[in-house]
Write a protein that holds these residues in place. Structure first.
Motif, PDB file in Angstrom:
ATOM      1  N   VAL A 110       0.865  -1.181   0.000  1.00  0.00           N
ATOM      2  CA  VAL A 110       0.000   0.000   0.000  1.00  0.00           C
ATOM      3  C   VAL A 110       0.900   1.230   0.000  1.00  0.00           C
ATOM      4  O   VAL A 110       1.793   1.350   0.848  1.00  0.00           O
ATOM      5  CB  VAL A 110      -0.931   0.019   1.233  1.00  0.00           C
ATOM      6  CG1 VAL A 110      -1.683   1.350   1.315  1.00  0.00           C
ATOM      7  CG2 VAL A 110      -1.926  -1.136   1.175  1.00  0.00           C
ATOM      8  N   SER A 111       0.680   2.123  -0.932  1.00  0.00           N
ATOM      9  CA  SER A 111       1.518   3.318  -1.040  1.00  0.00           C
ATOM     10  C   SER A 111       1.156   4.337   0.041  1.00  0.00           C
ATOM     11  O   SER A 111       0.068   4.298   0.624  1.00  0.00           O
ATOM     12  CB  SER A 111       1.330   3.966  -2.415  1.00  0.00           C
ATOM     13  OG  SER A 111       0.024   4.502  -2.529  1.00  0.00           O
ATOM     14  N   ARG A 112       2.066   5.267   0.294  1.00  0.00           N
ATOM     15  CA  ARG A 112       1.796   6.335   1.258  1.00  0.00           C
ATOM     16  C   ARG A 112       0.688   7.246   0.761  1.00  0.00           C
ATOM     17  O   ARG A 112      -0.053   7.831   1.557  1.00  0.00           O
ATOM     18  CB  ARG A 112       3.073   7.137   1.524  1.00  0.00           C
ATOM     19  CG  ARG A 112       4.087   6.395   2.385  1.00  0.00           C
ATOM     20  CD  ARG A 112       5.294   7.244   2.711  1.00  0.00           C
ATOM     21  NE  ARG A 112       6.187   6.555   3.656  1.00  0.00           N
ATOM     22  CZ  ARG A 112       7.077   5.649   3.305  1.00  0.00           C
ATOM     23  NH1 ARG A 112       7.212   5.311   2.013  1.00  0.00           N
ATOM     24  NH2 ARG A 112       7.836   5.066   4.215  1.00  0.00           N
ATOM     25  N   GLU A 113       0.600   7.405  -0.552  1.00  0.00           N
ATOM     26  CA  GLU A 113      -0.477   8.220  -1.115  1.00  0.00           C
ATOM     27  C   GLU A 113      -1.838   7.571  -0.832  1.00  0.00           C
ATOM     28  O   GLU A 113      -2.819   8.258  -0.535  1.00  0.00           O
ATOM     29  CB  GLU A 113      -0.281   8.377  -2.626  1.00  0.00           C
ATOM     30  CG  GLU A 113      -1.357   9.225  -3.293  1.00  0.00           C
ATOM     31  CD  GLU A 113      -1.148   9.333  -4.795  1.00  0.00           C
ATOM     32  OE1 GLU A 113      -1.928  10.041  -5.444  1.00  0.00           O
ATOM     33  OE2 GLU A 113      -0.205   8.691  -5.315  1.00  0.00           O
ATOM     34  N   GLU A 114      -1.886   6.249  -0.905  1.00  0.00           N
ATOM     35  CA  GLU A 114      -3.133   5.532  -0.668  1.00  0.00           C
ATOM     36  C   GLU A 114      -3.507   5.542   0.815  1.00  0.00           C
ATOM     37  O   GLU A 114      -4.670   5.715   1.179  1.00  0.00           O
ATOM     38  CB  GLU A 114      -2.986   4.085  -1.150  1.00  0.00           C
ATOM     39  CG  GLU A 114      -4.275   3.282  -1.164  1.00  0.00           C
ATOM     40  CD  GLU A 114      -4.054   1.889  -1.736  1.00  0.00           C
ATOM     41  OE1 GLU A 114      -5.042   1.130  -1.800  1.00  0.00           O
ATOM     42  OE2 GLU A 114      -2.913   1.548  -2.117  1.00  0.00           O
ATOM     43  N   TYR A 115      -2.470   5.353   1.684  1.00  0.00           N
ATOM     44  CA  TYR A 115      -2.704   5.328   3.123  1.00  0.00           C
ATOM     45  C   TYR A 115      -1.426   5.797   3.809  1.00  0.00           C
ATOM     46  O   TYR A 115      -0.441   5.052   3.877  1.00  0.00           O
ATOM     47  CB  TYR A 115      -3.089   3.915   3.580  1.00  0.00           C
ATOM     48  CG  TYR A 115      -3.377   3.796   5.051  1.00  0.00           C
ATOM     49  CD1 TYR A 115      -4.538   4.334   5.608  1.00  0.00           C
ATOM     50  CD2 TYR A 115      -2.480   3.146   5.905  1.00  0.00           C
ATOM     51  CE1 TYR A 115      -4.810   4.229   6.957  1.00  0.00           C
ATOM     52  CE2 TYR A 115      -2.740   3.034   7.274  1.00  0.00           C
ATOM     53  CZ  TYR A 115      -3.910   3.583   7.785  1.00  0.00           C
ATOM     54  OH  TYR A 115      -4.167   3.479   9.129  1.00  0.00           O
ATOM     55  N   PRO A 116      -1.401   7.013   4.338  1.00  0.00           N
ATOM     56  CA  PRO A 116      -0.149   7.595   4.842  1.00  0.00           C
ATOM     57  C   PRO A 116       0.292   7.092   6.212  1.00  0.00           C
ATOM     58  O   PRO A 116       1.458   7.250   6.567  1.00  0.00           O
ATOM     59  CB  PRO A 116      -0.469   9.094   4.899  1.00  0.00           C
ATOM     60  CG  PRO A 116      -1.957   9.151   5.079  1.00  0.00           C
ATOM     61  CD  PRO A 116      -2.502   7.980   4.313  1.00  0.00           C
ATOM     62  N   GLN A 117      -0.612   6.495   7.003  1.00  0.00           N
ATOM     63  CA  GLN A 117      -0.250   6.063   8.345  1.00  0.00           C
ATOM     64  C   GLN A 117       0.704   4.855   8.300  1.00  0.00           C
ATOM     65  O   GLN A 117       0.725   4.092   7.338  1.00  0.00           O
ATOM     66  CB  GLN A 117      -1.501   5.695   9.144  1.00  0.00           C
ATOM     67  CG  GLN A 117      -2.558   6.795   9.185  1.00  0.00           C
ATOM     68  CD  GLN A 117      -2.024   8.087   9.774  1.00  0.00           C
ATOM     69  OE1 GLN A 117      -1.272   8.066  10.756  1.00  0.00           O
ATOM     70  NE2 GLN A 117      -2.406   9.214   9.187  1.00  0.00           N
ATOM     71  N   LYS A 118       1.452   4.651   9.374  1.00  0.00           N
ATOM     72  CA  LYS A 118       2.417   3.552   9.422  1.00  0.00           C
ATOM     73  C   LYS A 118       1.772   2.224   9.809  1.00  0.00           C
ATOM     74  O   LYS A 118       2.292   1.158   9.470  1.00  0.00           O
ATOM     75  CB  LYS A 118       3.536   3.886  10.415  1.00  0.00           C
ATOM     76  CG  LYS A 118       4.427   5.046   9.974  1.00  0.00           C
ATOM     77  CD  LYS A 118       5.542   5.268  10.976  1.00  0.00           C
ATOM     78  CE  LYS A 118       6.455   6.408  10.530  1.00  0.00           C
ATOM     79  NZ  LYS A 118       7.571   6.637  11.495  1.00  0.00           N
ATOM     80  N   THR A 119       0.666   2.278  10.558  1.00  0.00           N
ATOM     81  CA  THR A 119      -0.004   1.058  11.008  1.00  0.00           C
ATOM     82  C   THR A 119      -1.501   1.153  10.735  1.00  0.00           C
ATOM     83  O   THR A 119      -2.059   2.258  10.589  1.00  0.00           O
ATOM     84  CB  THR A 119       0.223   0.816  12.511  1.00  0.00           C
ATOM     85  OG1 THR A 119      -0.289   1.940  13.247  1.00  0.00           O
ATOM     86  CG2 THR A 119       1.694   0.620  12.815  1.00  0.00           C
ATOM     87  N   TYR A 120      -2.146  -0.019  10.710  1.00  0.00           N
ATOM     88  CA  TYR A 120      -3.591  -0.088  10.568  1.00  0.00           C
ATOM     89  C   TYR A 120      -4.243  -0.139  11.951  1.00  0.00           C
ATOM     90  O   TYR A 120      -3.618  -0.555  12.926  1.00  0.00           O
ATOM     91  CB  TYR A 120      -3.995  -1.350   9.800  1.00  0.00           C
ATOM     92  CG  TYR A 120      -3.503  -1.414   8.377  1.00  0.00           C
ATOM     93  CD1 TYR A 120      -3.926  -0.490   7.422  1.00  0.00           C
ATOM     94  CD2 TYR A 120      -2.621  -2.420   7.975  1.00  0.00           C
ATOM     95  CE1 TYR A 120      -3.483  -0.550   6.108  1.00  0.00           C
ATOM     96  CE2 TYR A 120      -2.176  -2.500   6.661  1.00  0.00           C
ATOM     97  CZ  TYR A 120      -2.603  -1.563   5.741  1.00  0.00           C
ATOM     98  OH  TYR A 120      -2.167  -1.637   4.439  1.00  0.00           O
TER      99      TYR A 120
END
Length: 305
Positions: free
Chosen positions: A224-234
């Motif tokens: 998952v790219s940072r653009e898609e999801y910037p957080q480090k964890t779910y």
């Protein structure tokens, strides 16, 4: 000839008036639902060819039309007084044999036959759509969406499942969303349902309590790219194998997907939506993600198919 001239003039005036109406209407634009409907009728419409950035996220996630949409599967639940369960199976288009095996197992389950409806969730195939249509004609248990059936579109398949259940099986009490390789002990599951004091709050599975780290390696299956999801964890989530939840929560999820930006890891995405809605996820030790050695004790287990 002179007596026809007024008629000709009236006809020309009427034609001009109609042309003006058409031009004005074309400037107003077309609603998103109608646009998607027309696109689906013209071509093979899939998320693989949609420019998501130019499409409103709620339209992309919710308004893609069904290619196959059985609407009466749960009609027999109306007036049924016992616990009612809808089982949604995320199935691959080419897995005809696995779907047949799951149907075979369902027919053997006489004890809960009237209490359970099983539906298979599919996307589009590049080569098998005719065969899938025929399978649907024979069994009537396939919901097919207008997106390509790929691993990276599992979020679309999951969203479709929740959407379909809220539209066409809202009279069920509970929902199971599972992969093809999970087996359920329905006697244990129904005993679990009967033990619940607040059935509308049920949302359980094998919980990843700390969420897990986001994978940034483009070569990895779960990238998952940072653009898609910037957080480090779910946030906490259930791995996609087997989730059990009330229909009340399923409907709440289905009506609020537009609130959360879509990512292509479907189980983590549901965790994100649940967090946004303050829905509590609970862990169940009765779902075995490794094997079916203790099937008689478990609610569900993962098996080799």
């Amino acid at each position: 000839m002179a007596r026809f001239i007024p008629n000709i003039i009236c006809s020309l005036v009427l034609l001009t008036f109609l042309i003006i109406i058409v031009i004005n209407n074309s400037k107003k634009g077309v609603p998103m639902q109608e646009f998607v409907k027309r696109r689906s009728e013209i071509s093979k419409f899939s998320t693989d060819i949609v420019n998501v950035r130019e499409t409103p996220k709620d339209a992309w996630s919710i308004y893609l039309p069904y290619l196959i949409n059985p609407t009466s599967i749960c009609d027999s639940f109306n007036g049924y007084s016992r616990i009612k369960l809808l089982v949604l199976v995320k199935s691959s288009t080419e897995h005809f044999h696995i779907r047949s095996f799951i149907r075979y197992e369902a027919n053997l389950n006489k004890e809960f036959k009237e209490s359970i409806k099983t539906v298979f969730l599919l996307g589009q195939s590049t080569t098998l759509n005719k065969e899938i249509l025929e399978e649907s004609r024979v069994y009537g248990d396939i919901v097919q969406g207008s997106f390509m059936d790929t691993y990276r579109n599992l979020t679309m398949k999951t969203i479709m499942g929740y959407r379909w259940s809220s539209e066409h099986c809202a009279n069920a009490d509970y929902l199971v969303l599972k992969d093809e390789d999970y087996r359920f002990n329905f006697r244990n599951l129904f005993n679990y349902f009967k033990s619940q004091k607040e059935k509308d709050s049920v949302f359980t599975g094998h919980l990843i309590k700390n969420g897990g780290e986001v994978i940034r390696d483009p070569k990895n299956k779960w990238y998952v790219s940072r653009e898609e999801y910037p957080q480090k964890t779910y946030p906490p989530y259930f791995p996609g194998g087997a989730n059990i939840l009330s229909m009340a929560i399923a409907k709440k999820l289905a009506s609020n997907f537009h609130l959360v930006k879509i990512i292509k890891i479907e189980d983590a995405y549901i965790g994100l939506v649940a967090k946004a809605l303050n829905i509590t996820l609970t862990d169940s030790k009765l779902i075995n993600i490794k094997n079916c050695e203790n099937f008689h004790k478990n609610i569900a287990c993962r098996r080799q198919i």
